[in-house]
Design an enzyme around this catalytic site. Structure first.
Site: not given
Ligand SMILES: Nc1nc2c(c(=O)[nH]1)N[C@@H](CN(C=O)c1ccc(C(=O)N[C@@H](CCC(=O)O)C(=O)O)cc1)CN2
Ligand code: GAR
Length: 220
Positions: A112, A139
């Site tokens: 993340h 992280s």
């Molecule tokens: N239940 C969990 N699901 C996910 C986690 C988690 O810890 N618990 N980590 C995320 C990864 N992530 C950030 O690191 C993240 C990914 C996606 C979203 C989000 O708001 N997605 C939207 C759509 C966004 C888009 O399409 O551009 C959605 O799903 O409605 C927030 C954080 C992965 N999942």
């Molecule tokens: N919330 C999830 C998120 O934002 N993840 C971020 O998406 C990028 C993916 O890049 P990549 O496709 O080049 O690995 C990375 O910067 C990762 O930390």
């Protein structure tokens, strides 16, 4: 010779973090086997990276499912068929249903782009700049139902520089991500790190038995 850790990667985009894992394996730093790269986006460039490396890929389109939970259960059913030991979210951009991910708690990690617990969710670079943070970073954490709320395993940080914008911050953070994620996966692959019932257990080899999880519960 222990069997290599079987890893399934979930990604929605470019795949540079997946490429960093591949490169670490090619350098002999990661004794793992990539059993699948799964994505929700048919056009995700990560698919080409996987195909060039001879790694099986899977595209599952959310539009083919009645709702998010149905999609997520289908996704993990399909991923489970590859029998991975560890799931790595590397830019997987969907919030996962808590019930669907429950069997994988303790066996799924995410990278993340923020210094959690700051800035869970999206647009982390923008939020750090708006807050005037002097430090920013990434992280790696275990994935739980709570979005980006799972136990943090490791972080990498860097200074925010004058004149930084979202793009420059993201660009400068990526190389740190590309070091952080492989380092964490290497510790898990070596059996040195796991999620215990009270949080992160380092040097799991010190335990008298490996930690095993089922349906989100730690088995003893
Ligand atoms: N239940 C969990 N699901 C996910 C986690 C988690 O810890 N618990 N980590 C995320 C990864 N992530 C950030 O690191 C993240 C990914 C996606 C979203 C989000 O708001 N997605 C939207 C759509 C966004 C888009 O399409 O551009 C959605 O799903 O409605 C927030 C954080 C992965 N999942
Ligand atoms: N919330 C999830 C998120 O934002 N993840 C971020 O998406 C990028 C993916 O890049 P990549 O496709 O080049 O690995 C990375 O910067 C990762 O930390």
């Amino acid at each position: 010779m222990p069997t290599p850790l079987r890893i399934a990667v979930l990604a929605s985009g470019r795949g540079s973090n997946f490429a960093a894992l591949l490169a670490a394996r090619e350098r002999g730093e990661l004794p793992v086997e990539f059993v699948l790269v799964a994505t929700d986006k048919a056009a995700a460039p990560v698919l080409q990276l996987a195909q060039m490396a001879g790694i099986p890929t899977m595209v599952l389109d959310p539009r083919d499912y009645a709702d998010r939970r149905a999609y997520d259960f289908a996704l993990f059913d399909r991923i489970g068929a590859s029998k991975p030991d560890l799931l790595v979210l590397a830019g997987f951009m969907r919030i996962i249903d808590g019930e669907a991910l429950k069997p994988w708690v303790g066996r799924m990690i995410n990278i993340h782009p923020s210094l959690l617990p700051k800035y869970r969710g999206l647009h982390t670079h923008r939020r750090a700049l708006k807050a005037g943070d002097l430090q920013h970073g990434a992280s790696v954490h275990y994935v739980t139902a709570e979005l980006d709320g799972g136990p943090v395993i490791a972080q990498a940080s860097m200074p925010v520089e004058a004149g930084d914008d979202e793009s420059t911050l993201a660009e400068r953070l990526l190389p740190l991500e590309h070091q952080l994620l492989p380092a964490v996966v290497a510790l898990i692959a070596a059996g040195r790190l796991a999620l215990g019932e009270n949080g992160i257990v380092f040097d799991q080899q010190a335990l008298d038995q490996p930690l095993r999880w089922q349906d989100g519960q730690l088995l003893r």
